[in-house]
Design an enzyme around this catalytic site. Structure first.
Site, PDB file in Angstrom:
ATOM      1  N   ASP A 168       0.823  -1.210   0.000  1.00 52.85           N
ATOM      2  CA  ASP A 168       0.000   0.000   0.000  1.00 52.85           C
ATOM      3  C   ASP A 168       0.859   1.263   0.000  1.00 52.85           C
ATOM      4  O   ASP A 168       0.645   2.185   0.796  1.00 52.85           O
ATOM      5  CB  ASP A 168      -0.943   0.014   1.218  1.00 52.85           C
ATOM      6  CG  ASP A 168      -1.635  -1.319   1.444  1.00 52.85           C
ATOM      7  OD1 ASP A 168      -2.015  -1.955   0.447  1.00 52.85           O
ATOM      8  OD2 ASP A 168      -1.800  -1.708   2.611  1.00 52.85           O
ATOM      9  N   ARG A 214       4.837  -8.295  -0.391  1.00 52.11           N
ATOM     10  CA  ARG A 214       4.328  -7.301  -1.327  1.00 52.11           C
ATOM     11  C   ARG A 214       5.322  -6.141  -1.304  1.00 52.11           C
ATOM     12  O   ARG A 214       5.551  -5.543  -0.251  1.00 52.11           O
ATOM     13  CB  ARG A 214       2.925  -6.850  -0.941  1.00 52.11           C
ATOM     14  CG  ARG A 214       1.877  -7.932  -1.138  1.00 52.11           C
ATOM     15  CD  ARG A 214       0.491  -7.458  -0.777  1.00 52.11           C
ATOM     16  NE  ARG A 214       0.333  -7.237   0.654  1.00 52.11           N
ATOM     17  CZ  ARG A 214      -0.757  -6.717   1.219  1.00 52.11           C
ATOM     18  NH1 ARG A 214      -1.770  -6.323   0.467  1.00 52.11           N
ATOM     19  NH2 ARG A 214      -0.823  -6.566   2.528  1.00 52.11           N
ATOM     20  N   HIS A 260      -3.060  -1.295  -5.327  1.00 51.78           N
ATOM     21  CA  HIS A 260      -3.030  -0.300  -4.251  1.00 51.78           C
ATOM     22  C   HIS A 260      -1.930   0.736  -4.511  1.00 51.78           C
ATOM     23  O   HIS A 260      -0.921   0.822  -3.831  1.00 51.78           O
ATOM     24  CB  HIS A 260      -2.853  -0.920  -2.878  1.00 51.78           C
ATOM     25  CG  HIS A 260      -3.363   0.001  -1.811  1.00 51.78           C
ATOM     26  ND1 HIS A 260      -4.341  -0.372  -0.925  1.00 51.78           N
ATOM     27  CD2 HIS A 260      -3.068   1.295  -1.522  1.00 51.78           C
ATOM     28  CE1 HIS A 260      -4.609   0.654  -0.117  1.00 51.78           C
ATOM     29  NE2 HIS A 260      -3.846   1.680  -0.483  1.00 51.78           N
ATOM     30  N   GLU A 263     -11.224  -1.303  -3.693  1.00 51.58           N
ATOM     31  CA  GLU A 263     -10.517  -0.663  -2.583  1.00 51.58           C
ATOM     32  C   GLU A 263      -9.319   0.106  -3.123  1.00 51.58           C
ATOM     33  O   GLU A 263      -9.094   0.167  -4.321  1.00 51.58           O
ATOM     34  CB  GLU A 263     -10.064  -1.717  -1.559  1.00 51.58           C
ATOM     35  CG  GLU A 263      -9.026  -2.699  -2.090  1.00 51.58           C
ATOM     36  CD  GLU A 263      -8.584  -3.744  -1.082  1.00 51.58           C
ATOM     37  OE1 GLU A 263      -9.304  -3.954  -0.075  1.00 51.58           O
ATOM     38  OE2 GLU A 263      -7.525  -4.374  -1.302  1.00 51.58           O
TER      39      GLU A 263
END
Length: 320
Positions: free
Chosen positions: A19, A298, A265, A201
């Site tokens: 993110d 990630r 994201h 999202e």
């Protein structure tokens, strides 16, 4: 004199930071924040150059509580500078009810967000006439400005059978409160938004040539994770859902040949020359060990963003 290291695009840039969010301040300084694998703190880095963030010292500016709200699942922080103060928008849960995820705000009135104190401003406040927002699982808020107004976009789940994560928008009254009642922007309509979970999202906004492009992420957090996009005119009523056009297919998805799995994201920034850059996270392996949510691999990556010469739309490509 040694040459500065050239940025490697679409490769791991900052490891194990999901993110990712990069903000370039008015003085040219870059700031970086992201979710850390332990989901227990908020960190910031800063640098005079974009690639300098890669090796910059990382400072914890806030740590989760030991119990109660804000004690679990500290997710997706974003750093914004509004009305002369710094704000971090993020989501957090309760260790005794870990999926009671809600959006919260931190404020720093000092000049240095890495070293000056941060004050908890509590849960983001909805508009007085709004009885719905932030009552359910809510996260991934972003803030953007258009025509002198600030808007807040976030993901929130509704329960109609399985829980579905939609994106909502509202105008802001001030940095800690909404002015208008929530408006539904997008819900998972298509098969590529419904893999594993029905999810929209991680919104992010970039302006170009009179248009607003709002990207978002869809599906579960493994290889199926991908990016969709909405488009609106800067002159339109952004609180009217009909002002936004949704893309039928993802604008970015897994590319196994490039070794990039589950890109999403994202946030947007500029390089030192003012060229648009997308910051996103992705994995470098298709098969994930354990629960994808708690697998740390990630990684934050950078992509050079280009504009289509005919349509003006952003072009997302792994080819650089």
């Amino acid at each position: 004199m040694s040459k500065a290291k050239q940025i490697l695009y679409n490769q791991p840039w900052i490891l194990q930071r999901a993110d990712p969010y990069v903000y370039r301040h008015t003085d040219g300084t870059y700031y970086f924040t992201a979710s850390v694998p332990a989901y227990d703190r908020i960190v910031l880095r800063h640098s005079r150059t974009l690639d300098g963030l890669r090796t910059a010292e990382e400072i914890t500016v806030w740590h989760c509580h030991q119990k109660g709200i804000l004690s679990k699942h500290i997710w997706a922080p974003e750093l914004h500078y509004l009305n002369g103060s710094w704000y971090i928008y993020f989501a957090g849960g309760d260790i005794e009810d870990e999926w009671a995820i809600r959006p919260y705000v931190l404020e720093c009135t000092g000049a240095d967000p890495l070293n000056d104190p941060w004050i908890e401003r509590g849960k983001m406040q909805r508009a007085d006439a709004d009885i719905f927002s932030f009552e359910a699982f809510s996260l991934d808020a972003t803030v953007f400005e258009n025509r002198g107004k600030h808007y807040y976009v976030w993901a929130e789940k509704v329960s109609v059978g399985p829980q579905i994560s939609n994106l909502y928008i509202a105008e802001m009254a001030h940095p800690c409160k909404l002015k208008t009642v929530q408006v539904l922007l997008t819900t998972p309509d298509y098969d590529w938004e419904r893999v594993g979970f029905w999810v929209n999202e991680g919104p992010a906004v970039i302006h170009h040539d009179g248009k607003i492009y709002l990207t978002y992420s869809a599906s579960e957090t493994g290889a199926a994770y991908c990016m969709g996009m909405l488009t609106a005119s800067e002159d339109s009523d952004l609180l009217d859902p009909l002002s936004w056009k949704k893309e039928r297919f993802p604008v970015l998805k897994t590319n196994s040949e490039k070794g990039i799995f589950g890109p999403g994201h994202n946030s947007f920034t500029q390089d030192e020359s003012g060229n648009p850059i997308m910051v996103y996270h992705a994995r470098t392996e298709e098969n994930i060990e354990g629960n994808p949510l708690y697998n740390p691999n990630r990684h934050a990556m950078l992509m050079r963003l280009r504009w289509d010469t005919h349509t003006g739309r952003p072009v997302f490509s792994f080819d650089d």
